[in-house]
Design a protein around this motif. Sequence first.
Motif, PDB file in Angstrom:
ATOM      1  N   ALA A  24      27.549  40.488  55.575  1.00 23.05           N
ATOM      2  CA  ALA A  24      26.555  41.548  55.781  1.00 23.05           C
ATOM      3  C   ALA A  24      26.548  42.606  54.687  1.00 23.05           C
ATOM      4  O   ALA A  24      25.505  43.194  54.405  1.00 23.05           O
ATOM      5  CB  ALA A  24      26.799  42.212  57.136  1.00 23.05           C
ATOM      6  N   SER A  25      27.709  42.843  54.070  1.00 24.12           N
ATOM      7  CA  SER A  25      27.789  43.965  53.124  1.00 24.12           C
ATOM      8  C   SER A  25      28.982  43.801  52.191  1.00 24.12           C
ATOM      9  O   SER A  25      29.846  42.935  52.402  1.00 24.12           O
ATOM     10  CB  SER A  25      27.960  45.284  53.893  1.00 24.12           C
ATOM     11  N   LEU A  26      29.034  44.677  51.185  1.00 26.64           N
ATOM     12  CA  LEU A  26      30.186  44.699  50.276  1.00 26.64           C
ATOM     13  C   LEU A  26      31.461  45.015  51.036  1.00 26.64           C
ATOM     14  O   LEU A  26      32.527  44.447  50.764  1.00 26.64           O
ATOM     15  CB  LEU A  26      29.958  45.749  49.180  1.00 26.64           C
ATOM     16  N   GLU A  27      31.362  45.922  52.000  1.00 30.04           N
ATOM     17  CA  GLU A  27      32.538  46.304  52.785  1.00 30.04           C
ATOM     18  C   GLU A  27      33.071  45.114  53.585  1.00 30.04           C
ATOM     19  O   GLU A  27      34.287  44.919  53.691  1.00 30.04           O
ATOM     20  CB  GLU A  27      32.190  47.471  53.726  1.00 30.04           C
ATOM     21  N   GLU A  28      32.151  44.301  54.112  1.00 32.27           N
ATOM     22  CA  GLU A  28      32.603  43.109  54.848  1.00 32.27           C
ATOM     23  C   GLU A  28      33.249  42.107  53.891  1.00 32.27           C
ATOM     24  O   GLU A  28      34.245  41.464  54.233  1.00 32.27           O
ATOM     25  CB  GLU A  28      31.434  42.452  55.595  1.00 32.27           C
ATOM     26  N   TRP A  57      34.613  45.061  42.047  1.00 32.84           N
ATOM     27  CA  TRP A  57      33.765  44.660  43.179  1.00 32.84           C
ATOM     28  C   TRP A  57      33.131  43.286  42.976  1.00 32.84           C
ATOM     29  O   TRP A  57      32.959  42.522  43.930  1.00 32.84           O
ATOM     30  CB  TRP A  57      32.702  45.726  43.441  1.00 32.84           C
ATOM     31  N   ALA A  58      32.834  42.937  41.736  1.00 32.66           N
ATOM     32  CA  ALA A  58      32.272  41.607  41.469  1.00 32.66           C
ATOM     33  C   ALA A  58      33.277  40.517  41.842  1.00 32.66           C
ATOM     34  O   ALA A  58      32.912  39.482  42.425  1.00 32.66           O
ATOM     35  CB  ALA A  58      31.885  41.485  39.997  1.00 32.66           C
ATOM     36  N   TYR A  59      34.536  40.755  41.520  1.00 26.98           N
ATOM     37  CA  TYR A  59      35.564  39.758  41.863  1.00 26.98           C
ATOM     38  C   TYR A  59      35.868  39.748  43.359  1.00 26.98           C
ATOM     39  O   TYR A  59      36.211  38.699  43.926  1.00 26.98           O
ATOM     40  CB  TYR A  59      36.824  39.972  41.028  1.00 26.98           C
ATOM     41  N   ILE A  60      35.723  40.910  44.014  1.00 25.50           N
ATOM     42  CA  ILE A  60      35.863  40.941  45.470  1.00 25.50           C
ATOM     43  C   ILE A  60      34.776  40.071  46.105  1.00 25.50           C
ATOM     44  O   ILE A  60      35.046  39.251  46.990  1.00 25.50           O
ATOM     45  CB  ILE A  60      35.776  42.396  45.991  1.00 25.50           C
ATOM     46  N   VAL A  61      33.545  40.225  45.629  1.00 20.97           N
ATOM     47  CA  VAL A  61      32.434  39.407  46.143  1.00 20.97           C
ATOM     48  C   VAL A  61      32.678  37.924  45.861  1.00 20.97           C
ATOM     49  O   VAL A  61      32.504  37.073  46.735  1.00 20.97           O
ATOM     50  CB  VAL A  61      31.092  39.877  45.527  1.00 20.97           C
ATOM     51  N   GLY A  62      33.117  37.615  44.627  1.00 21.84           N
ATOM     52  CA  GLY A  62      33.393  36.222  44.281  1.00 21.84           C
ATOM     53  C   GLY A  62      34.465  35.610  45.160  1.00 21.84           C
ATOM     54  O   GLY A  62      34.345  34.457  45.619  1.00 21.84           O
ATOM     55  N   ALA A  63      35.533  36.376  45.420  1.00 22.83           N
ATOM     56  CA  ALA A  63      36.622  35.868  46.260  1.00 22.83           C
ATOM     57  C   ALA A  63      36.137  35.657  47.696  1.00 22.83           C
ATOM     58  O   ALA A  63      36.501  34.656  48.340  1.00 22.83           O
ATOM     59  CB  ALA A  63      37.796  36.851  46.231  1.00 22.83           C
ATOM     60  N   ALA A  64      35.305  36.576  48.200  1.00 25.14           N
ATOM     61  CA  ALA A  64      34.776  36.435  49.568  1.00 25.14           C
ATOM     62  C   ALA A  64      33.902  35.191  49.681  1.00 25.14           C
ATOM     63  O   ALA A  64      33.967  34.455  50.680  1.00 25.14           O
ATOM     64  CB  ALA A  64      33.985  37.692  49.951  1.00 25.14           C
ATOM     65  N   ILE A  65      33.105  34.928  48.643  1.00 21.16           N
ATOM     66  CA  ILE A  65      32.269  33.721  48.626  1.00 21.16           C
ATOM     67  C   ILE A  65      33.152  32.473  48.648  1.00 21.16           C
ATOM     68  O   ILE A  65      32.893  31.513  49.393  1.00 21.16           O
ATOM     69  CB  ILE A  65      31.329  33.720  47.398  1.00 21.16           C
ATOM     70  N   ALA A  66      34.221  32.476  47.846  1.00 17.96           N
ATOM     71  CA  ALA A  66      35.137  31.326  47.805  1.00 17.96           C
ATOM     72  C   ALA A  66      35.746  31.069  49.185  1.00 17.96           C
ATOM     73  O   ALA A  66      35.871  29.914  49.621  1.00 17.96           O
ATOM     74  CB  ALA A  66      36.234  31.565  46.771  1.00 17.96           C
TER      75      ALA A  66
END
Length: 336
Positions: A24-28, A57-66
Amino acid sequence: MALFESYERRIDKINSVLNSYGIASLEEAEKITKDAGLNVYDQIKGIQPICFENACWAYIVGAAIAIKKGCKRAADAAAAIGEGLQAFCIPGSVADTRKVGLGHGNLGKMLLEEETECFAFLAGHESFAAAEGAIGIAEKANKVRQKPLRVILNGLGKDAAQIIARINGFTYVETEYDPYTNEVKEVFRKSYSEGLRAKVNCYGANSVPEGVAIMWKEGVDVSITGNSTNPTRFQHPVAGTYKKECIEKGKKYFSVASGGGTGRTLHPDNMAAGPASYGMTDTLGRMHSDAQFAGSSSVPAHVEMMGLIGAGNNPMVGMTVAVAVSLEEAAKEGKF
């Protein structure tokens, strides 16, 4: 307050990518990574302390996607991280057009696959940015590989190579080039630490032919060029010549050009002819590279100008590998 630089220009695209994975969001996204025991923010800052907030934050998003994709292998996780990096590319920018985010993910994947045995940072001179990238790889990649990945720095100047090796705990390898045989012989070797960093061989060349001979000595499979110092004098000619010789000998070699894209990067080496032109480094990269990134190998602000994130291209290689390995380790521990 905005979480990171150029937030408004990025957030719609980021949210669209996150939503496609049910986030839902960056925080999630951050919570997903923390629940898996990862601290991606500190990991990224640890590799290039001067990177921008948007890099973390880009790597946080990438890790969450993985994690959402269920990537249990580091190589697969690296490719998924690339999707996160691509989500941060400003629409219409050089980085967006070239798909540099996906390119970084695929480069990381390549370094974590067994087929790649040697990776070179090909620098105009031995640089701290190359060192930051090498450290990120040296300390992580071989935790998940069967056969250790060899990492080398190959740059102009033997004194510079020794200084960088000494400061970072690498192994300095001094070579002597024989123009009659077109080969180098090792004349001196000194390790400046006893840990994983000592496995990084740091070479200094006096010329392009010596640089090419060093590539053959180590059997380099994949390399990334530096973009700021001596690109037209050393690293692009070395990569291009080695590429030609590899093709002639039937050897697979994947060449990445780290930068270019602004036309002029305020550097006389670029021989720029105005903002609408491609600088000389950019042109040379197009001649030999299998993938061309955007912006500086080292300066976060310059990569940010290209529309990617605020981190040097060289440290970013280390970031991708480090986070991808942490994801495989978390998966092995049953954390996702």
